[in-house]
Design an enzyme around this catalytic site. Structure first.
Site, PDB file in Angstrom:
ATOM      1  N   CYS A  87       0.839  -1.197   0.000  1.00 48.64           N
ATOM      2  CA  CYS A  87       0.000   0.000   0.000  1.00 48.64           C
ATOM      3  C   CYS A  87       0.883   1.260   0.000  1.00 48.64           C
ATOM      4  O   CYS A  87       1.647   1.454  -0.934  1.00 48.64           O
ATOM      5  CB  CYS A  87      -0.999  -0.039   1.152  1.00 48.64           C
ATOM      6  SG  CYS A  87      -2.375   1.126   0.950  1.00 48.64           S
ATOM      7  N   HIS A 192      -3.654  -4.933  -0.649  1.00 48.74           N
ATOM      8  CA  HIS A 192      -3.229  -5.545   0.605  1.00 48.74           C
ATOM      9  C   HIS A 192      -3.210  -7.067   0.434  1.00 48.74           C
ATOM     10  O   HIS A 192      -4.265  -7.698   0.442  1.00 48.74           O
ATOM     11  CB  HIS A 192      -4.198  -5.166   1.730  1.00 48.74           C
ATOM     12  CG  HIS A 192      -4.063  -3.751   2.181  1.00 48.74           C
ATOM     13  ND1 HIS A 192      -3.247  -3.377   3.231  1.00 48.74           N
ATOM     14  CD2 HIS A 192      -4.627  -2.612   1.720  1.00 48.74           C
ATOM     15  CE1 HIS A 192      -3.322  -2.078   3.400  1.00 48.74           C
ATOM     16  NE2 HIS A 192      -4.148  -1.577   2.492  1.00 48.74           N
ATOM     17  N   GLU A 194      -2.429  -9.298   2.528  1.00 54.25           N
ATOM     18  CA  GLU A 194      -2.924  -9.963   3.730  1.00 54.25           C
ATOM     19  C   GLU A 194      -4.447  -9.976   3.800  1.00 54.25           C
ATOM     20  O   GLU A 194      -5.034 -10.720   4.588  1.00 54.25           O
ATOM     21  CB  GLU A 194      -2.344  -9.305   4.984  1.00 54.25           C
ATOM     22  CG  GLU A 194      -2.929  -7.961   5.351  1.00 54.25           C
ATOM     23  CD  GLU A 194      -2.357  -6.779   4.590  1.00 54.25           C
ATOM     24  OE1 GLU A 194      -2.665  -5.632   4.983  1.00 54.25           O
ATOM     25  OE2 GLU A 194      -1.608  -6.990   3.605  1.00 54.25           O
TER      26      GLU A 194
END
Length: 212
Positions: A87, A192, A194
């Site tokens: 990001c 992202h 994750e």
């Protein structure tokens, strides 16, 4: 093997830590630590720099930790340690960011981070939610990830690379939006990983196996 997730008070690292720990266990990639200590970064085998919020605030927060950026810079540029920015952590790889005011980036991926300007005025800013990736060129981080894979984005600004060779993948949001960049031992994702389920976990696993 040690992977360091850099903590400089610019994002919630809990989900990133869990995702990297899970894939480190599955790939046998060693330990994962969350740290703000330059000495930990210096001894790490690979480095991850997350970032949420505004470019100037993230850069200021990173620079406010004595010796932290110097340790990252030495590990990556001089020692060739694999690096992943996430990001705003990816945006800071650029030459400069234009959010609120012009702010210098690391200059590792030459380019400018500017506000999204979708061709369709109905598309909202920030760009938030799931989008399909379009793979622009092969890279070890993209092993097993094909065009059409889903990734989760939350951002209002994006990196425009000066050199098209640095663009690994993009998304379409009223025009092409940089999704993944890479040069040498350095890579970054605007989305992202994750939070991107199977696509993100695969990319994390690929990063942990990467031997550039």
């Amino acid at each position: 093997m040690l992977t360091a997730l850099v903590d400089y008070d610019s994002g919630n690292l809990h989900s990133a830590q869990k995702a990297f720990e899970r894939m480190a266990a599955e790939t046998g990639a060693g330990a994962v630590i969350v740290t703000a200590r330059p000495e930990d970064v210096a001894r790490a085998d690979r480095i991850v720099l997350p970032g949420d919020g505004a470019f100037p605030a993230c850069r200021a927060a990173l620079d406010a930790v004595p010796g932290l950026f110097a340790a990252i810079d030495e590990a990556v540029r001089l020692k060739g340690r694999p690096f992943l920015g996430i990001c705003v952590g990816m945006q800071m790889l650029a030459t400069r960011g234009l959010e609120y005011r012009e702010t210098p980036g690391f200059g590792w991926i030459p380019g400018t981070v500017a506000r999204l300007a979708p061709a369709d005025p109905a598309l909202k800013i920030p760009h938030m939610g799931w989008n399909d990736l379009v793979i622009d060129r092969p890279h070890p981080l993209l092993a097993g990830i094909a065009t059409g894979a889903h990734a989760y984005f939350v951002h209002s600004y994006a990196l425009a690379c000066d050199d098209p060779a640095d663009l690994l993948a993009h998304a379409d949001y009223g025009g092409p939006v940089t999704a993944i960049v890479g040069r040498g031992t350095v890579a970054g994702t605007q989305f992202h990983p994750e939070k991107s389920q199977a696509t993100g976990l695969r990319l994390i696993a690929n990063f942990l196996r990467w031997r550039p």
